[in-house]
Design an enzyme around this catalytic site. Structure first.
Site, PDB file in Angstrom:
ATOM      1  N   ASP A 125       0.849  -1.199   0.000  1.00  0.00           N
ATOM      2  CA  ASP A 125       0.000   0.000   0.000  1.00  0.00           C
ATOM      3  C   ASP A 125       0.884   1.249   0.000  1.00  0.00           C
ATOM      4  OD1 ASP A 125      -2.417  -1.398   0.183  1.00  0.00           O
ATOM      5  OD2 ASP A 125      -2.593  -1.155   2.353  1.00  0.00           O
ATOM      6  N   ARG A 176      -1.219  -0.690  -8.396  1.00  0.00           N
ATOM      7  CA  ARG A 176      -2.590  -0.256  -8.096  1.00  0.00           C
ATOM      8  C   ARG A 176      -2.603   1.262  -8.240  1.00  0.00           C
ATOM      9  NH1 ARG A 176      -3.820  -0.808  -2.128  1.00  0.00           N
ATOM     10  NH2 ARG A 176      -4.328  -2.976  -2.561  1.00  0.00           N
TER      11      ARG A 176
HETATM   12  C1  LIG Z   1      -8.762  -1.267  -3.398  1.00  0.00           C
HETATM   13  C2  LIG Z   1      -8.341   0.100  -2.926  1.00  0.00           C
HETATM   14  C3  LIG Z   1      -7.097   0.257  -2.354  1.00  0.00           C
HETATM   15  C4  LIG Z   1      -6.670   1.539  -1.957  1.00  0.00           C
HETATM   16  N1  LIG Z   1      -5.396   1.692  -1.492  1.00  0.00           N
HETATM   17  C5  LIG Z   1      -4.936   2.931  -1.216  1.00  0.00           C
HETATM   18  C6  LIG Z   1      -3.585   3.163  -0.884  1.00  0.00           C
HETATM   19  O1  LIG Z   1      -2.757   2.255  -0.852  1.00  0.00           O
HETATM   20  N2  LIG Z   1      -3.215   4.439  -0.604  1.00  0.00           N
HETATM   21  C7  LIG Z   1      -4.088   5.491  -0.654  1.00  0.00           C
HETATM   22  O2  LIG Z   1      -3.676   6.630  -0.413  1.00  0.00           O
HETATM   23  N3  LIG Z   1      -5.382   5.287  -0.956  1.00  0.00           N
HETATM   24  C8  LIG Z   1      -5.828   4.044  -1.243  1.00  0.00           C
HETATM   25  N4  LIG Z   1      -7.141   3.864  -1.579  1.00  0.00           N
HETATM   26  C9  LIG Z   1      -8.118   4.956  -1.360  1.00  0.00           C
HETATM   27  C10 LIG Z   1      -8.207   5.858  -2.549  1.00  0.00           C
HETATM   28  O3  LIG Z   1      -7.030   6.620  -2.663  1.00  0.00           O
HETATM   29  C11 LIG Z   1      -9.401   6.814  -2.408  1.00  0.00           C
HETATM   30  O4  LIG Z   1      -9.254   7.576  -1.253  1.00  0.00           O
HETATM   31  C12 LIG Z   1     -10.741   6.122  -2.355  1.00  0.00           C
HETATM   32  O5  LIG Z   1     -10.814   5.047  -3.241  1.00  0.00           O
HETATM   33  C13 LIG Z   1     -11.864   7.113  -2.735  1.00  0.00           C
HETATM   34  O6  LIG Z   1     -11.652   7.571  -4.031  1.00  0.00           O
HETATM   35  P1  LIG Z   1     -12.569   7.135  -5.278  1.00  0.00           P
HETATM   36  O7  LIG Z   1     -11.678   7.023  -6.462  1.00  0.00           O
HETATM   37  O8  LIG Z   1     -13.335   5.920  -4.950  1.00  0.00           O
HETATM   38  O9  LIG Z   1     -13.488   8.399  -5.543  1.00  0.00           O
HETATM   39  P2  LIG Z   1     -14.523   9.169  -4.612  1.00  0.00           P
HETATM   40  O10 LIG Z   1     -14.884  10.378  -5.410  1.00  0.00           O
HETATM   41  O11 LIG Z   1     -14.018   9.364  -3.233  1.00  0.00           O
HETATM   42  O12 LIG Z   1     -15.741   8.200  -4.525  1.00  0.00           O
HETATM   43  C14 LIG Z   1     -16.611   7.947  -5.621  1.00  0.00           C
HETATM   44  C15 LIG Z   1     -17.925   7.471  -5.065  1.00  0.00           C
HETATM   45  O13 LIG Z   1     -17.757   6.221  -4.391  1.00  0.00           O
HETATM   46  C16 LIG Z   1     -18.557   6.170  -3.228  1.00  0.00           C
HETATM   47  N5  LIG Z   1     -17.684   6.103  -2.051  1.00  0.00           N
HETATM   48  C17 LIG Z   1     -16.351   6.329  -2.014  1.00  0.00           C
HETATM   49  N6  LIG Z   1     -15.872   6.126  -0.776  1.00  0.00           N
HETATM   50  C18 LIG Z   1     -16.921   5.788  -0.010  1.00  0.00           C
HETATM   51  C19 LIG Z   1     -17.060   5.437   1.353  1.00  0.00           C
HETATM   52  N7  LIG Z   1     -16.012   5.384   2.184  1.00  0.00           N
HETATM   53  N8  LIG Z   1     -18.291   5.103   1.813  1.00  0.00           N
HETATM   54  C20 LIG Z   1     -19.352   5.122   0.983  1.00  0.00           C
HETATM   55  N9  LIG Z   1     -19.282   5.451  -0.329  1.00  0.00           N
HETATM   56  C21 LIG Z   1     -18.078   5.770  -0.819  1.00  0.00           C
HETATM   57  C22 LIG Z   1     -19.395   7.396  -3.238  1.00  0.00           C
HETATM   58  O14 LIG Z   1     -20.580   7.122  -3.940  1.00  0.00           O
HETATM   59  C23 LIG Z   1     -18.539   8.382  -4.006  1.00  0.00           C
HETATM   60  O15 LIG Z   1     -19.289   9.421  -4.582  1.00  0.00           O
HETATM   61  C24 LIG Z   1      -7.557   2.623  -2.062  1.00  0.00           C
HETATM   62  C25 LIG Z   1      -8.811   2.450  -2.657  1.00  0.00           C
HETATM   63  C26 LIG Z   1      -9.193   1.229  -3.104  1.00  0.00           C
HETATM   64  C27 LIG Z   1     -10.529   1.099  -3.794  1.00  0.00           C
END
Ligand SMILES: Cc1cc2nc3c(=O)[nH]c(=O)nc-3n(C[C@H](O)[C@H](O)[C@H](O)COP(=O)(O)OP(=O)(O)OC[C@H]3O[C@@H](n4cnc5c(N)ncnc54)[C@H](O)[C@@H]3O)c2cc1C
Length: 302
Positions: A125, A176
């Site tokens: 991560d 990722r």
């Molecule tokens: C498999 C995976 C691994 C990850 N690993 C890392 C990492 O190693 N380092 C790092 O910095 N970040 C990591 N992240 C987090 C990532 O950086 C984002 O903060 C997170 O995915 C939210 O961004 P988004 O692209 O989904 O967009 P967003 O705009 O945040 O979300 C899009 C939509 O998804 C839904 N949604 C998103 N989050 C939530 C929630 N918590 N609860 C309910 N609905 C929600 C909502 O409908 C929102 O409008 C990871 C994410 C995933 C999916």
């Protein structure tokens, strides 16, 4: 989120821990390995592979880092024993990066060696920007040292990420790609949501051009659409979608039904608090929920 919503969400650390635990239970498999295995079994039954994370970060003692490495080795053994389709995701600080680079590398290598025995895979991560260079260096050294069952993460909000793709390109890396969740200053990170999306797409294109295997980690419908348009011309062995446990599960199932590989991030463990705060802070419905939960508590209804 509106300004008011963002302000309420920033108050999350002031919300009592039992309330945070209740609100975040959908994002966490439970406190034990058995809890995680049960959730992975369910996900596998829905055609979704998983990646298990042992919760614990910014540890302060070498013994804690070593016991987290042991916990990961136990996870890998249990996955093989139970015939489950899941790899693991590790945080460098949980394996001791803040204490010493060498300790972290030693712990990580022990997890990689255990994973290699069952042809399993370890994703490193990405944490806050103070760890980015060390984490990428770790990845490069491990790959150059002969480990090929390891991948890393790039964050689209960091201005450096496109350069990092280029720096990793000769390794045909397994990456990722996510937006990034930590709070970073504008000098090093895009803060505008559209700029982050645009950089996500730029990094995705660069990774594809570099021959990388890409884990497309997002729940953002616009980005999923951009990714779908691009993966049409990719072999299925070159990419997967990734989502977090408890987030957009119906959309995840649709992607699986459409023939895409989709992996779910399944965290478990006793140290649930920091991870829970991050998940709640990005849930768009959270401001109202917190306001109701907190007011309900104040009024003695919760
Ligand atoms: C498999 C995976 C691994 C990850 N690993 C890392 C990492 O190693 N380092 C790092 O910095 N970040 C990591 N992240 C987090 C990532 O950086 C984002 O903060 C997170 O995915 C939210 O961004 P988004 O692209 O989904 O967009 P967003 O705009 O945040 O979300 C899009 C939509 O998804 C839904 N949604 C998103 N989050 C939530 C929630 N918590 N609860 C309910 N609905 C929600 C909502 O409908 C929102 O409008 C990871 C994410 C995933 C999916």
């Amino acid at each position: 989120m509106t300004l008011l919503d963002r302000t309420i969400v920033r108050l999350l650390p002031a919300v009592p821990k039992p309330v945070v635990q209740r609100l975040s239970s959908r994002y966490i498999a439970g406190s034990t390995l058995e809890d995680a295995l049960r959730v992975v079994r369910r996900l596998n039954g829905e055609g979704k592979p998983a990646t298990i994370a042992v919760l614990g970060e910014e540890i302060t003692r070498e013994s804690e880092a070593r016991s987290i490495a042991q916990a990961y080795r136990d996870v890998i053994v249990a996955l093989e024993r139970d015939g489950l389709d899941s790899n693991v995701s590790v945080k460098p600080t949980a394996l001791g990066l803040d204490l010493s680079y060498a300790l972290c590398r030693e712990n990580l290598e022990s997890v990689l060696r255990e994973a290699a025995k069952s042809h399993n895979f370890v994703r490193i991560d990405m944490e806050d920007s103070s760890t980015t260079s060390d984490t990428l260096r770790l990845y490069r050294e491990l790959r150059e040292g002969g480990f090929d069952n390891v991948g890393v993460v790039l964050q689209a909000y960091l201005r450096r990420s496109l350069d990092d793709v280029r720096w990793l390109a000769d390794l045909e890396p397994n990456v990722r790609l996510c937006k990034g969740i930590y709070i970073e200053p504008p000098s090093i990170a895009f803060t505008d949501a559209d700029a982050v999306r645009a950089n996500y797409v730029r990094c995705l294109d660069a990774l594809v051009d570099a021959g990388a295997y890409v884990g497309i980690a997002t729940h953002d419908e616009w980005l999923i659409g951009e990714a779908l348009a691009r993966v049409q011309r990719l072999e299925p062995s070159r990419y997967e979608f990734q989502m977090l446990l408890g987030v957009r599960e119906r959309r995840a199932s649709e992607l699986v039904a459409a023939g895409h590989r989709l992996r779910v991030y399944v965290p478990f463990g006793e140290h649930w608090y920091q991870y829970s705060l991050r998940r709640l802070q990005e849930n768009p419905a959270m401001a109202g929920t917190i306001a109701r939960a907190t007011v309900g508590r104040v009024l003695g209804r919760s």
